[in-house]
Design a protein around this motif. Structure first.
Motif, PDB file in Angstrom:
ATOM      1  N   ASP A 193       0.819  -1.216   0.000  1.00 49.89           N
ATOM      2  CA  ASP A 193       0.000   0.000   0.000  1.00 49.89           C
ATOM      3  C   ASP A 193       0.852   1.266   0.000  1.00 49.89           C
ATOM      4  OD1 ASP A 193      -2.320  -1.519   0.116  1.00 49.89           O
ATOM      5  OD2 ASP A 193      -2.395  -1.485   2.308  1.00 49.89           O
ATOM      6  N   THR A 194       2.141   1.144   0.307  1.00 48.26           N
ATOM      7  CA  THR A 194       3.009   2.322   0.405  1.00 48.26           C
ATOM      8  C   THR A 194       3.760   2.617  -0.885  1.00 48.26           C
ATOM      9  OG1 THR A 194       4.977   1.106   1.178  1.00 48.26           O
ATOM     10  CG2 THR A 194       3.356   1.737   2.848  1.00 48.26           C
ATOM     11  N   ILE A 195       3.680   1.731  -1.870  1.00 48.21           N
ATOM     12  CA  ILE A 195       4.455   1.883  -3.104  1.00 48.21           C
ATOM     13  C   ILE A 195       3.802   2.896  -4.034  1.00 48.21           C
ATOM     14  CG2 ILE A 195       5.333   0.695  -5.139  1.00 48.21           C
ATOM     15  CD1 ILE A 195       5.427  -1.883  -3.499  1.00 48.21           C
ATOM     16  N   MET A 196       4.624   3.815  -4.531  1.00 42.04           N
ATOM     17  CA  MET A 196       4.152   4.834  -5.464  1.00 42.04           C
ATOM     18  C   MET A 196       4.987   4.780  -6.746  1.00 42.04           C
ATOM     19  SD  MET A 196       3.682   8.056  -2.830  1.00 42.04           S
ATOM     20  CE  MET A 196       2.764   9.031  -4.031  1.00 42.04           C
ATOM     21  N   GLN A 197       4.357   5.107  -7.869  1.00 38.01           N
ATOM     22  CA  GLN A 197       5.053   5.150  -9.153  1.00 38.01           C
ATOM     23  C   GLN A 197       5.707   6.515  -9.344  1.00 38.01           C
ATOM     24  OE1 GLN A 197       5.631   2.682 -11.355  1.00 38.01           O
ATOM     25  NE2 GLN A 197       6.856   4.146 -12.519  1.00 38.01           N
ATOM     26  N   THR A 198       6.880   6.536  -9.952  1.00 37.50           N
ATOM     27  CA  THR A 198       7.564   7.793 -10.276  1.00 37.50           C
ATOM     28  C   THR A 198       7.376   8.103 -11.762  1.00 37.50           C
ATOM     29  OG1 THR A 198       9.702   6.854 -10.925  1.00 37.50           O
ATOM     30  CG2 THR A 198       9.293   7.161  -8.558  1.00 37.50           C
ATOM     31  N   GLU A 199       8.014   9.160 -12.229  1.00 40.95           N
ATOM     32  CA  GLU A 199       7.939   9.529 -13.640  1.00 40.95           C
ATOM     33  C   GLU A 199       8.612   8.507 -14.541  1.00 40.95           C
ATOM     34  OE1 GLU A 199       8.438  13.789 -14.921  1.00 40.95           O
ATOM     35  OE2 GLU A 199       9.207  13.991 -12.875  1.00 40.95           O
ATOM     36  N   ILE A 200       9.536   7.754 -13.998  1.00 38.07           N
ATOM     37  CA  ILE A 200      10.263   6.755 -14.789  1.00 38.07           C
ATOM     38  C   ILE A 200       9.513   5.434 -14.737  1.00 38.07           C
ATOM     39  CG2 ILE A 200      12.429   5.472 -14.993  1.00 38.07           C
ATOM     40  CD1 ILE A 200      13.859   7.913 -13.881  1.00 38.07           C
ATOM     41  N   GLU A 201       9.290   4.854 -15.879  1.00 34.38           N
ATOM     42  CA  GLU A 201       8.389   3.712 -16.013  1.00 34.38           C
ATOM     43  C   GLU A 201       8.692   2.564 -15.056  1.00 34.38           C
ATOM     44  OE1 GLU A 201       6.844   0.520 -19.427  1.00 34.38           O
ATOM     45  OE2 GLU A 201       8.224   2.148 -19.964  1.00 34.38           O
ATOM     46  N   ASN A 202       9.931   2.158 -14.955  1.00 30.31           N
ATOM     47  CA  ASN A 202      10.277   0.988 -14.148  1.00 30.31           C
ATOM     48  C   ASN A 202      10.698   1.324 -12.728  1.00 30.31           C
ATOM     49  OD1 ASN A 202       9.931  -1.123 -16.134  1.00 30.31           O
ATOM     50  ND2 ASN A 202      11.701  -0.248 -17.184  1.00 30.31           N
ATOM     51  N   LEU A 203      10.510   2.569 -12.313  1.00 22.46           N
ATOM     52  CA  LEU A 203      10.966   2.997 -10.994  1.00 22.46           C
ATOM     53  C   LEU A 203       9.796   3.335 -10.077  1.00 22.46           C
ATOM     54  CD1 LEU A 203      13.260   3.725  -9.048  1.00 22.46           C
ATOM     55  CD2 LEU A 203      13.254   6.034 -10.028  1.00 22.46           C
ATOM     56  N   SER A 204       9.692   2.587  -8.974  1.00 27.73           N
ATOM     57  CA  SER A 204       8.709   2.856  -7.930  1.00 27.73           C
ATOM     58  C   SER A 204       9.436   3.282  -6.663  1.00 27.73           C
ATOM     59  CB  SER A 204       7.864   1.611  -7.649  1.00 27.73           C
ATOM     60  OG  SER A 204       7.194   1.165  -8.813  1.00 27.73           O
ATOM     61  N   ILE A 205       8.695   3.891  -5.743  1.00 24.68           N
ATOM     62  CA  ILE A 205       9.304   4.332  -4.487  1.00 24.68           C
ATOM     63  C   ILE A 205       8.376   4.081  -3.315  1.00 24.68           C
ATOM     64  CG2 ILE A 205       8.440   6.700  -4.812  1.00 24.68           C
ATOM     65  CD1 ILE A 205      10.991   7.647  -3.292  1.00 24.68           C
ATOM     66  N   ILE A 206       8.965   3.725  -2.182  1.00 23.19           N
ATOM     67  CA  ILE A 206       8.259   3.761  -0.903  1.00 23.19           C
ATOM     68  C   ILE A 206       8.776   5.006  -0.198  1.00 23.19           C
ATOM     69  CG2 ILE A 206       7.882   2.644   1.321  1.00 23.19           C
ATOM     70  CD1 ILE A 206       8.229  -0.034  -0.028  1.00 23.19           C
ATOM     71  N   PRO A 207       7.942   6.028  -0.065  1.00 27.31           N
ATOM     72  CA  PRO A 207       8.417   7.326   0.417  1.00 27.31           C
ATOM     73  C   PRO A 207       8.545   7.403   1.933  1.00 27.31           C
ATOM     74  CG  PRO A 207       6.095   7.458  -0.072  1.00 27.31           C
ATOM     75  CD  PRO A 207       6.530   6.062  -0.444  1.00 27.31           C
ATOM     76  N   SER A 208       9.072   8.532   2.369  1.00 26.92           N
ATOM     77  CA  SER A 208       9.268   8.779   3.797  1.00 26.92           C
ATOM     78  C   SER A 208       9.012  10.251   4.087  1.00 26.92           C
ATOM     79  CB  SER A 208      10.706   8.416   4.194  1.00 26.92           C
ATOM     80  OG  SER A 208      10.971   8.794   5.528  1.00 26.92           O
ATOM     81  N   ASN A 209       8.731  10.536   5.347  1.00 23.86           N
ATOM     82  CA  ASN A 209       8.680  11.924   5.821  1.00 23.86           C
ATOM     83  C   ASN A 209       9.015  11.931   7.307  1.00 23.86           C
ATOM     84  OD1 ASN A 209       6.289  11.119   7.108  1.00 23.86           O
ATOM     85  ND2 ASN A 209       4.973  12.021   5.542  1.00 23.86           N
ATOM     86  N   LEU A 210       8.782  13.045   7.965  1.00 24.71           N
ATOM     87  CA  LEU A 210       9.192  13.188   9.362  1.00 24.71           C
ATOM     88  C   LEU A 210       8.490  12.220  10.313  1.00 24.71           C
ATOM     89  CD1 LEU A 210       9.536  17.067   9.634  1.00 24.71           C
ATOM     90  CD2 LEU A 210      11.369  15.378   9.579  1.00 24.71           C
ATOM     91  N   ASP A 211       7.407  11.592   9.868  1.00 30.93           N
ATOM     92  CA  ASP A 211       6.744  10.580  10.715  1.00 30.93           C
ATOM     93  C   ASP A 211       7.716   9.481  11.117  1.00 30.93           C
ATOM     94  OD1 ASP A 211       4.369  11.930  10.525  1.00 30.93           O
ATOM     95  OD2 ASP A 211       3.483  10.596   9.029  1.00 30.93           O
ATOM     96  N   LEU A 212       8.701   9.244  10.248  1.00 31.19           N
ATOM     97  CA  LEU A 212       9.631   8.128  10.486  1.00 31.19           C
ATOM     98  C   LEU A 212      10.511   8.363  11.707  1.00 31.19           C
ATOM     99  CD1 LEU A 212      10.486   5.387   9.334  1.00 31.19           C
ATOM    100  CD2 LEU A 212      12.139   6.581   7.882  1.00 31.19           C
ATOM    101  N   ILE A 213      10.618   9.608  12.146  1.00 34.22           N
ATOM    102  CA  ILE A 213      11.404   9.896  13.347  1.00 34.22           C
ATOM    103  C   ILE A 213      10.893   9.083  14.528  1.00 34.22           C
ATOM    104  CG2 ILE A 213      11.969  11.664  15.067  1.00 34.22           C
ATOM    105  CD1 ILE A 213      12.053  13.687  12.805  1.00 34.22           C
ATOM    106  N   GLY A 214       9.585   8.919  14.588  1.00 34.03           N
ATOM    107  CA  GLY A 214       8.988   8.190  15.702  1.00 34.03           C
ATOM    108  C   GLY A 214       9.191   6.694  15.654  1.00 34.03           C
ATOM    109  N   ALA A 215       9.591   6.166  14.493  1.00 33.67           N
ATOM    110  CA  ALA A 215       9.703   4.718  14.346  1.00 33.67           C
ATOM    111  C   ALA A 215      10.745   4.119  15.289  1.00 33.67           C
ATOM    112  CB  ALA A 215      10.026   4.360  12.904  1.00 33.67           C
TER     113      ALA A 215
END
Length: 287
Positions: A82-104
């Motif tokens: 559910d966290t995977i997002m597509q980028t502008e490049i066809e074969n490249l996906s990303i699982i993003p991050s933000n400041l929420d990860l500080i709490g992990a």
């Protein structure tokens, strides 16, 4: 038959990009290596495991407008798919991050198997990708340990500067502890020299010192200081989309070939490489 073998060989290979020192080109390498692997036809997943989220913004993701990030997958709040997002490049996906990860790191302190959270989460999707590249934070904390535990190998960027190898003793000690206790198969994928300025004697000295220390683990590709590489993230684009003609793009394209075990296609001698880099860095110094 050869192409089928290559696809099978690379299926699900996980590489952590790691150095506890900041400012060594770690995120730049994660973004641009992933981009060129994808452009080479490799289905690639880029994981932003740094709370700063610079890898996410570097491929055009608005890190302040995310429903799910790697944080939610690590804490078991959602499936990693559910966290995977597509980028502008066809074969490249990303699982993003933000400041929420500080709490992990705080929330995982008392968790059973806390070092294996990322590894266990990736089991469900690992075989869907040829390469998974993890950008780890500039520290040796729990997030970095999770990245190393989940990975097959680690790529270490080193800036061509004074004290370049300072702190690497602690990093190699951490790698050894992870190998002994958490991930026996972890290997050094390679050492990448970054931000080289061939106008200075220091750059040559650092390259020689690194090759003496790490031997054949040092990539032939050396990433130069390049203004286009520093500009690209502000536009939310990998260098391949921002300026494919730049020396920075050419060098990361070569790195992607090395990581795939391919022979570097640019057939020029070392003198020409240095001459080109001198011209580029001279141009960049006028920014």
């Amino acid at each position: 038959m050869w192409n089928i073998w290559k696809i099978r060989y690379f299926m699900g290979k996980i590489i952590a990009i790691c150095n506890q020192k900041g400012g060594v080109g770690k995120t730049t390498t994660a973004v641009n290596l992933s981009a060129f692997l994808a452009l080479d036809g490799r289905k690639t997943l880029l994981i932003d495991a740094d709370p700063q989220g610079n890898t996410s913004s570097g491929v055009g993701i608005d890190k302040n407008a995310l429903q799910y990030t790697i944080y939610h997958a690590l804490l078991g709040k959602t499936e990693i798919s559910d966290t995977i997002m597509q980028t502008e490049i066809e074969n490249l996906s990303i699982i993003p991050s933000n400041l929420d990860l500080i709490g992990a790191e705080v929330e995982l302190v008392g968790a059973i198997g806390r070092e294996y959270k990322l590894k266990n989460a990736l089991i469900a999707i690992k075989d869907s990708f040829d390469f998974i590249i993890i950008d780890s934070p500039p520290s040796l904390g729990l997030l970095t340990v999770n990245a190393l535990t989940a990975s097959d190998s680690v790529l270490i960027p080193i800036q061509c500067e004074f004290y370049a190898l300072e702190g690497l003793g602690q990093l190699t000690k951490t790698l050894g502890l992870v190998q002994q206790n958490l991930n026996p198969s972890l290997q050094i994928e390679g050492v990448l020299l970054t931000m080289a300025d061939y106008r200075t004697k220091l750059t040559g000295e650092v390259i020689a010192e690194a090759r003496n220390y790490f031997k054949d683990k040092v990539y032939e590709t050396v990433i130069p200081r390049n203004i286009k590489l520093t500009e690209a993230p502000s536009f939310g684009k990998p260098i391949a989309l921002y300026d494919m003609a730049s020396i920075g793009a050419k060098k990361y394209q070569q790195l992607a070939q090395e990581v795939q075990g391919l022979e570097i296609s640019q057939a020029v001698d070392n003198r020409n490489v240095i001459d080109n880099l001198v011209g580029e860095t001279t141009e960049s110094s006028g920014e």
